[in-house]
Design an enzyme around this catalytic site. Structure first.
Site, PDB file in Angstrom:
ATOM      1  N   ARG A 268     129.466 -25.371  58.725  1.00 28.20           N
ATOM      2  CA  ARG A 268     129.206 -26.774  59.067  1.00 28.20           C
ATOM      3  C   ARG A 268     130.287 -27.368  59.966  1.00 28.20           C
ATOM      4  O   ARG A 268     130.022 -28.308  60.704  1.00 28.20           O
ATOM      5  CB  ARG A 268     129.064 -27.594  57.786  1.00 28.20           C
ATOM      6  CG  ARG A 268     127.731 -27.248  57.096  1.00 28.20           C
ATOM      7  CD  ARG A 268     127.477 -28.133  55.930  1.00 28.20           C
ATOM      8  NE  ARG A 268     127.591 -27.372  54.688  1.00 28.20           N
ATOM      9  CZ  ARG A 268     127.543 -27.915  53.488  1.00 28.20           C
ATOM     10  NH1 ARG A 268     127.394 -29.204  53.351  1.00 28.20           N
ATOM     11  NH2 ARG A 268     127.649 -27.172  52.426  1.00 28.20           N
TER      12      ARG A 268
ATOM     13  N   CYS B 173     137.902 -31.687  46.403  1.00 28.47           N
ATOM     14  CA  CYS B 173     137.689 -31.145  45.053  1.00 28.47           C
ATOM     15  C   CYS B 173     138.661 -31.762  44.064  1.00 28.47           C
ATOM     16  O   CYS B 173     138.513 -31.601  42.862  1.00 28.47           O
ATOM     17  CB  CYS B 173     137.836 -29.638  45.061  1.00 28.47           C
ATOM     18  SG  CYS B 173     139.502 -29.148  45.458  1.00 28.47           S
TER      19      CYS B 173
HETATM   20  P1  NAD Z   1     129.332 -24.364  49.317  1.00 25.20           P
HETATM   21  O1  NAD Z   1     129.425 -23.672  48.016  1.00 25.20           O
HETATM   22  O2  NAD Z   1     128.030 -24.870  49.776  1.00 25.20           O
HETATM   23  O3  NAD Z   1     129.826 -23.356  50.494  1.00 25.20           O
HETATM   24  C1  NAD Z   1     131.040 -22.662  50.414  1.00 25.20           C
HETATM   25  C2  NAD Z   1     130.911 -21.355  51.214  1.00 25.20           C
HETATM   26  O4  NAD Z   1     129.904 -20.547  50.615  1.00 25.20           O
HETATM   27  C3  NAD Z   1     130.515 -21.563  52.665  1.00 25.20           C
HETATM   28  O5  NAD Z   1     131.257 -20.677  53.473  1.00 25.20           O
HETATM   29  C4  NAD Z   1     129.038 -21.220  52.667  1.00 25.20           C
HETATM   30  O6  NAD Z   1     128.603 -20.669  53.906  1.00 25.20           O
HETATM   31  C5  NAD Z   1     128.923 -20.177  51.578  1.00 25.20           C
HETATM   32  N1  NAD Z   1     127.613 -20.188  50.920  1.00 25.20           N
HETATM   33  C6  NAD Z   1     126.804 -21.265  50.723  1.00 25.20           C
HETATM   34  N2  NAD Z   1     125.691 -20.891  50.076  1.00 25.20           N
HETATM   35  C7  NAD Z   1     125.795 -19.567  49.849  1.00 25.20           C
HETATM   36  C8  NAD Z   1     124.953 -18.615  49.199  1.00 25.20           C
HETATM   37  N3  NAD Z   1     123.766 -18.958  48.658  1.00 25.20           N
HETATM   38  N4  NAD Z   1     125.369 -17.344  49.133  1.00 25.20           N
HETATM   39  C9  NAD Z   1     126.548 -16.969  49.661  1.00 25.20           C
HETATM   40  N5  NAD Z   1     127.389 -17.834  50.293  1.00 25.20           N
HETATM   41  C10 NAD Z   1     127.019 -19.119  50.381  1.00 25.20           C
HETATM   42  O7  NAD Z   1     130.452 -25.504  49.310  1.00 25.20           O
HETATM   43  P2  NAD Z   1     130.689 -26.662  50.379  1.00 25.20           P
HETATM   44  O8  NAD Z   1     129.584 -27.661  50.302  1.00 25.20           O
HETATM   45  O9  NAD Z   1     131.042 -26.079  51.708  1.00 25.20           O
HETATM   46  O10 NAD Z   1     132.051 -27.305  49.806  1.00 25.20           O
HETATM   47  C11 NAD Z   1     132.073 -28.324  48.839  1.00 25.20           C
HETATM   48  C12 NAD Z   1     132.270 -27.747  47.455  1.00 25.20           C
HETATM   49  O11 NAD Z   1     133.468 -26.990  47.405  1.00 25.20           O
HETATM   50  C13 NAD Z   1     132.449 -28.837  46.398  1.00 25.20           C
HETATM   51  O12 NAD Z   1     131.761 -28.443  45.242  1.00 25.20           O
HETATM   52  C14 NAD Z   1     133.946 -28.854  46.142  1.00 25.20           C
HETATM   53  O13 NAD Z   1     134.340 -29.324  44.881  1.00 25.20           O
HETATM   54  C15 NAD Z   1     134.266 -27.406  46.300  1.00 25.20           C
HETATM   55  N6  NAD Z   1     135.672 -27.212  46.601  1.00 25.20           N
HETATM   56  C16 NAD Z   1     136.451 -26.706  45.604  1.00 25.20           C
HETATM   57  C17 NAD Z   1     137.804 -26.531  45.823  1.00 25.20           C
HETATM   58  C18 NAD Z   1     138.687 -25.988  44.747  1.00 25.20           C
HETATM   59  O14 NAD Z   1     139.812 -25.656  45.045  1.00 25.20           O
HETATM   60  N7  NAD Z   1     138.227 -25.865  43.515  1.00 25.20           N
HETATM   61  C19 NAD Z   1     138.367 -26.869  47.065  1.00 25.20           C
HETATM   62  C20 NAD Z   1     137.529 -27.370  48.064  1.00 25.20           C
HETATM   63  C21 NAD Z   1     136.175 -27.532  47.810  1.00 25.20           C
END
Ligand code: NAD
Length: 496
Positions: free
Chosen positions: A176, A280
């Site tokens: 994104r 997060c």
């Molecule tokens: P997301 O889970 O949608 O995506 C994260 C990554 O996973 C991306 O690179 C995406 O391309 C990939 N992805 C998405 N769907 C997938 C699938 N079905 N199979 C395999 N890979 C897939 O997360 P987001 O919307 O990009 O980020 C926001 C989320 O991340 C929030 O829930 C936030 O709390 C969390 N976050 C957590 C931390 C932490 O340290 N705990 C830090 C930052 C963000």
């Protein structure tokens, strides 16, 4: 339209059989396209990392660290450009992007200490004339999969330390907002990294699934939402890989009746609405102890929220920007609708704010919701928007129980003047990162970052000392050099 491709074996490539639009969330318009890697493209990146590994593993740690020193200097030199790229695709305001980048640079600084961190452990004379030591060897090819909300910082949690430890890396950033992530990886290449040590493939599930199944990938670091974190962790484990998968959050702040209310209000505003709540570690729930404290808190928050400004990333006077996509804007609005339908009081309503000149942007204004209770969907789930919910509790124990019962355990905070209460809180709360009058207790680069419960799958936290352990495997060597001419007899007892 500009196409964002892949970095493989030191070369920028497009390989764009499939593509996706990248939006500027402030205007709502598609501004670039990103290539979505095919299976073959990801396999080429893994092969490049595999080829680069033997030489990089044998490069002295001090030489590897020198690349990180140059990388840090390049990041500082290009900071404004990086913040502009983050703003354009993520929407965060330059002052916020600068904070993100600085936190990432601090992880590079920590990786510069790899020669010290990799020194290992040594014991002389564990038996007669026998010495023993443990060393920490690189794993091989490791992969990182990162979320949209920190396109600069979260990748920097991972690959500087992985690479400084002697591994080679394949990164799959968020599709994104990939531009800043890609530009930063190019800077690392420019800092003198041999080709193939860092590779970046843009893409979606198709690319991720290759990283999870290819046996040449030895470990996977993931940061993103909890359902995907759980999928990544279980799949990587089933395929024999080491994995750490950091997930979502619902971070509560307890506001005790003795707290400095004005200070608590200021801290809550920044921690709830900064970066549009898309952190997060965002504080999304304030648990006020006692009705009097709750009434005071809500009244002060309502007043303090009046001047808050949501708007385009390009105007530094804005407090926070848009959310990432139109779909996410609708999802956040949907949570506010559901809280209202559940009988909550929408004290400040941020649905559909008017932002002059940016009418098509993905904006949600700062929202305050009172009288939230634990069975509500809007309480149980992560909203990931500029929404602060207030839950009323009768005692500190009740407030702590709420937090301990919640699915997530990433961050939390208590506002109080009572040291005994604060100590009891930090001792008993089931959360990985705890603040005492500190709203965003994000550990510094020389500690490690990670939540508890369903906010982290795995054993080791991200960056800091845990990263050195995650990106290396321990080998323990026991050595004896018998004096010439001395022959020992056969022994069948266990050595002691
Ligand atoms: P997301 O889970 O949608 O995506 C994260 C990554 O996973 C991306 O690179 C995406 O391309 C990939 N992805 C998405 N769907 C997938 C699938 N079905 N199979 C395999 N890979 C897939 O997360 P987001 O919307 O990009 O980020 C926001 C989320 O991340 C929030 O829930 C936030 O709390 C969390 N976050 C957590 C931390 C932490 O340290 N705990 C830090 C930052 C963000």
């Amino acid at each position: 339209m500009t196409m964002i491709g892949h970095l493989i074996d030191g070369v920028m490539r497009e390989d764009a059989a499939r593509t996706q639009d990248v939006f500027n969330p402030s205007t709502g318009a598609a501004s670039k396209q990103v290539a979505l890697a095919s299976v073959e493209t990801v396999e080429e990146a893994i092969a490049a990392a595999q080829r680069a590994f033997p030489a990089w593993r044998n490069t002295p740690p001090a030489k590897r660290a020198q690349v990180m020193y140059r990388f840090k200097a390049l990041l500082e030199e290009h900071a404004d450009k990086i913040c502009e790229m983050i703003g354009e695709e993520h929407g965060k305001i330059a002052h916020d992007a600068a904070g993100e980048l600085q936190r990432g640079i601090e992880c590079v600084e920590y990786a510069c200490g790899a020669p010290e961190l990799l020194k290992g452990e040594h014991s002389r004379n564990v038996g007669p004339g026998i010495d023993s030591w443990s060393e920490f060897q690189a794993l091989g090819v490791v992969a990182g999969i990162t979320p949209f909300n920190f396109p600069a910082m979260v990748p920097l949690w991972m690959y500087p330390m992985a690479i400084a430890c002697g591994n080679t890396f394949v990164l799959k950033p968020s599709e994104r907002d990939p531009s800043s992530t890609m530009f930063i990886a190019e800077l690392l290449q420019e800092a003198g990294l041999p080709n193939g040590v860092i590779n970046v493939v843009n893409g979606d599930k198709e690319a991720v699934d290759v990283l999870l199944s290819d046996e040449r990938v030895k470990a996977v670091s993931f940061v993103g939402s909890t359902p995907i974190a759980e999928y990544i962790y279980s799949t990587a484990n089933a395929n024999g890989k080491r994995c750490q998968a950091l997930g979502g959050a619902k971070n509560h702040a307890i506001v005790m009746p003795d707290a400095d209310m004005d200070n608590a209000v200021n801290q809550l505003l920044g921690a709830a609405f900064g970066s549009s709540g898309e952190r997060c570690m965002a504080l999304s729930v304030a648990v006020a102890v006692g009705d009097e404290a709750a009434d005071t808190l809500v009244a002060k928050l309502e007043e303090a929220m009046k001047p808050l400004k949501v708007g385009a990333y390009s105007d530094r006077s804005n407090d926070f920007g848009p959310v990432i996509t139109r779909a996410h804007q609708q999802k956040v609005n949907g949570y506010i609708d559901s809280a209202e339908a559940d009988g909550c009081k929408i004290v400040v309503d941020g649905r559909n704010p008017q932002v002059e000149g940016f009418e098509d942007g993905f904006f949600v204004g700062a929202t305050l919701i009172d009288n939230v209770t634990p069975e509500m969907v809007s309480y149980k789930e992560e909203i990931f928007g500029p929404v602060l919910q207030v839950v009323r509790a009768n005692s500190m124990e009740e407030a702590m129980q709420l937090i301990n019962d919640h699915e997530y355990g990433n961050g939390t905070c208590i506002f109080t003047r009572d040291g005994e209460a604060a100590r009891y809180f930090s001792d008993h709360i089931q959360v990985g990162m705890v603040g005492i009058n500190v709203p965003l207790p994000v550990p510094v680069a020389y500690h490690s970052f990670g939540g508890w419960k369903r906010s982290l799958f795995g054993d080791l936290h991200a960056y800091g000392p845990d990263a050195v352990r995650f990106y290396t495997k321990r080998k323990t060597i026991t050595q004896r050099w018998p004096s010439s001419g001395v022959r020992e007899g056969v022994s069948f007892s266990f050595p002691s």
